[in-house]
Design an enzyme around this catalytic site. Structure first.
Site, mmCIF file in Angstrom:
data_model
loop_
_atom_site.group_PDB
_atom_site.id
_atom_site.type_symbol
_atom_site.label_atom_id
_atom_site.label_comp_id
_atom_site.label_asym_id
_atom_site.label_seq_id
_atom_site.Cartn_x
_atom_site.Cartn_y
_atom_site.Cartn_z
ATOM 1 C CG LEU A 162 12.101 6.515 21.654
ATOM 2 C CD1 LEU A 162 13.403 5.747 21.503
ATOM 3 C CD2 LEU A 162 12.364 7.894 22.266
ATOM 4 N N GLY B 299 6.724 -2.011 6.211
ATOM 5 C CA GLY B 299 8.090 -2.516 6.221
ATOM 6 C C GLY B 299 9.089 -1.654 6.956
ATOM 7 C CB CYS C 188 5.948 -2.462 16.011
ATOM 8 S SG CYS C 188 7.638 -2.227 15.445
ATOM 9 C CB CYS D 274 2.564 -1.608 13.745
ATOM 10 S SG CYS D 274 2.648 -1.591 11.953
ATOM 11 C CB CYS E 232 0.489 6.402 11.901
ATOM 12 S SG CYS E 232 2.236 6.307 11.934
ATOM 13 C CB CYS F 217 2.921 7.284 3.735
ATOM 14 S SG CYS F 217 3.483 6.144 4.974
ATOM 15 C CB CYS G 229 6.779 -5.473 8.734
ATOM 16 S SG CYS G 229 8.155 -4.654 9.548
ATOM 17 C CD GLU H 111 -2.856 -1.130 2.417
ATOM 18 O OE1 GLU H 111 -4.028 -1.461 2.236
ATOM 19 O OE2 GLU H 111 -2.429 -0.815 3.543
ATOM 20 C CB SER I 169 10.229 6.167 9.499
ATOM 21 O OG SER I 169 9.818 5.729 10.753
HETATM 22 S S1 SF4 Z 1 5.864 -0.077 12.840
HETATM 23 FE FE1 SF4 Z 1 7.045 -0.346 10.949
HETATM 24 S S2 SF4 Z 1 8.715 -1.730 11.582
HETATM 25 FE FE2 SF4 Z 1 7.144 -1.917 13.178
HETATM 26 S S3 SF4 Z 1 5.859 -3.648 12.503
HETATM 27 FE FE3 SF4 Z 1 4.926 -1.776 11.686
HETATM 28 S S4 SF4 Z 1 5.735 -1.621 9.592
HETATM 29 FE FE4 SF4 Z 1 7.096 -3.032 10.741
#
Ligand code: SF4
Length: 414
Positions: free
Chosen positions: A266, A211, A160, A163, A387, A149, A156, A136, A243
């Site tokens: 962070l 990613g 995280c 996410c 985000c 973006c 990925c 995307e 980033s």
């Molecule tokens: S925040 Fe970025 S690095 Fe972390 S899981 Fe999501 S896409 Fe991957």
């Protein structure tokens, strides 16, 4: 045609002879070999080739070196300054040469599977690669800028916890052409050809889509070099931000070899919480990460490092967290800006967003210490473009499918 195939073959062989490496993830950040694969029709895709590779492609197709140099220059201009994908529209290339190019080469775009527009004007595209992988990209228009973006990987590895992309497995790294292709497609959609130095809608790029860009370093670097090239797309490095979640060993190289702005996810200031939210922290801890930020080439007060901080209720949003954030930034003398991001929930997310009052209190502490700390307004929430919300539809479907199968299994058992 034969020679064009030779070129593809040669590149494929270079790739094949490169040592086999695991796809980088929790293990070690390693360079990923480039895979220039010929398309099914045997033609070479010129999108994403460096200037030198473009010329080499023409030479391998038996153009005289002098001719190849001239044609490469013309092609670069048509591809990246004019956005042209059809050789027959390249008016300074002779009519006899155009079909010759057409037979051997192509200039691709990612396939658009779905395009959505949010009520706030944010646009999201679901794209598909030649091998059927979905990823995307998101365009966020503001009064004074437009930010694209861009994704660097399909899925990925980093998981995280806040996410949605992190719940996808890593499918593969995107190639330079697929990364540049996102910018080209956005320019197509915005009608921004030829490339103008002023008055563009697409003014900024953030490598913050799906990613971890530093786990696909070489492809991201090569793609951004094309995006920054003054003869083509000509986006200034000051308008590009990369980033990272904190791939410490690659940060200095990113500064030296790409030189764009740095943003760091962070999200927490204690080992315990960051280990949970950004599991990469178990490998590269906060202090190590902040030292790499302090050493980042080119960071100064005019080009500050952005620290992304997602606001999670009762997890990382206390006054003590805010004070520790300030202490750490001062300890490493970082030219810093903190972006406070209200958490964008997704189905099954393990966190809630901090209250507006809490975000304000956190912000005041950071701001009171002289550090800029804007609280970001979530954009494109209604189309899952905000985000941390990116996740491809095909993956969603397969999850739904899995849920359905699990339900059916349970029903059969019960
Ligand atoms: S925040 Fe970025 S690095 Fe972390 S899981 Fe999501 S896409 Fe991957």
């Amino acid at each position: 045609m034969e020679k064009a195939r030779d070129f593809a073959y040669m590149r494929a062989m270079q790739t094949a002879s490169a040592p086999l490496m695991p796809i980088p993830g929790h293990i070690d950040p390693v360079p990923v070999p480039r895979a220039f694969k010929p398309r099914a029709d045997g033609r070479i895709d010129l999108l994403g080739l460096s200037k030198a590779d473009l010329r080499m492609a023409l030479e391998t197709a038996q153009l005289e070196p002098k001719q190849a140099k001239l044609r490469a220059k013309q092609l670069w201009h048509w591809i990246y300054n004019r956005g042209v994908t059809d050789f027959s529209l390249m008016t300074d290339i002779s009519k006899s040469m155009q079909p010759w190019l057409e037979q051997r080469f192509t200039i691709s775009r990612p396939q658009v599977i779905e395009a959505q527009v949010s009520t706030d004007g944010t646009r999201k595209w679901l794209l598909r690669s030649d091998d059927g992988q979905d990823y995307e990209m998101v365009f966020i228009p503001d009064a004074d800028r437009g930010t694209l973006c861009v994704s660097s990987q399909v899925g990925c590895t980093l998981n995280c916890r806040f996410c949605h992309t992190g719940t996808m497995r890593l499918v593969r790294n995107l190639e330079p052409g697929e990364i540049v292709g996102q910018v080209m497609l956005a320019r197509d959609a915005l009608g921004e050809w030829p490339s103008q130095p002023e008055g563009r809608m697409l003014t900024n790029i953030v490598m913050m889509g799906m990613g971890e860009p530093l786990y696909n370093f070489e492809n991201v670097r090569d793609a951004l070099k094309i995006v920054m090239d003054g003869d083509g797309l000509a986006l200034s490095k000051r308008r590009i931000t990369l980033s990272t979640s904190g791939v410490v060993p690659m940060m200095a190289r990113a500064g030296e070899e790409i030189g764009v702005n740095l943003a760091v996810s962070l999200h927490a200031v204690t080992k315990e919480v960051r280990d949970e939210i950004v599991p990469l922290n178990r490998k590269f801890g906060i202090e190590e990460l902040l030292q790499a930020c302090a050493d980042y080439p080119g960071a100064n007060n005019a080009r500050r490092i952005t620290f992304e901080y997602v606001m999670l209720r009762d997890k990382n949003d206390s006054d003590a967290d805010a004070r520790e954030l300030v202490r750490l930034i001062k300890k490493y003398k970082l030219p810093a800006k903190v972006n406070l991001i209200p958490f964008n929930p997704w189905p099954g997310a393990p966190y809630e967003c901090s209250t507006p009052e809490r975000i304000r209190a956190f912000q005041e502490i950071v701001f009171g210490a002289g550090i800029s700390a804007p609280a970001r307004t979530p954009r494109g929430r209604d189309i899952d473009a905000a985000c941390g919300q990116l996740k491809t539809a095909s993956e969603k479907k397969s999850r739904a499918e899995l849920d359905r199968l699990a339900e059916e299994k349970q029903a059969a058992l019960g």
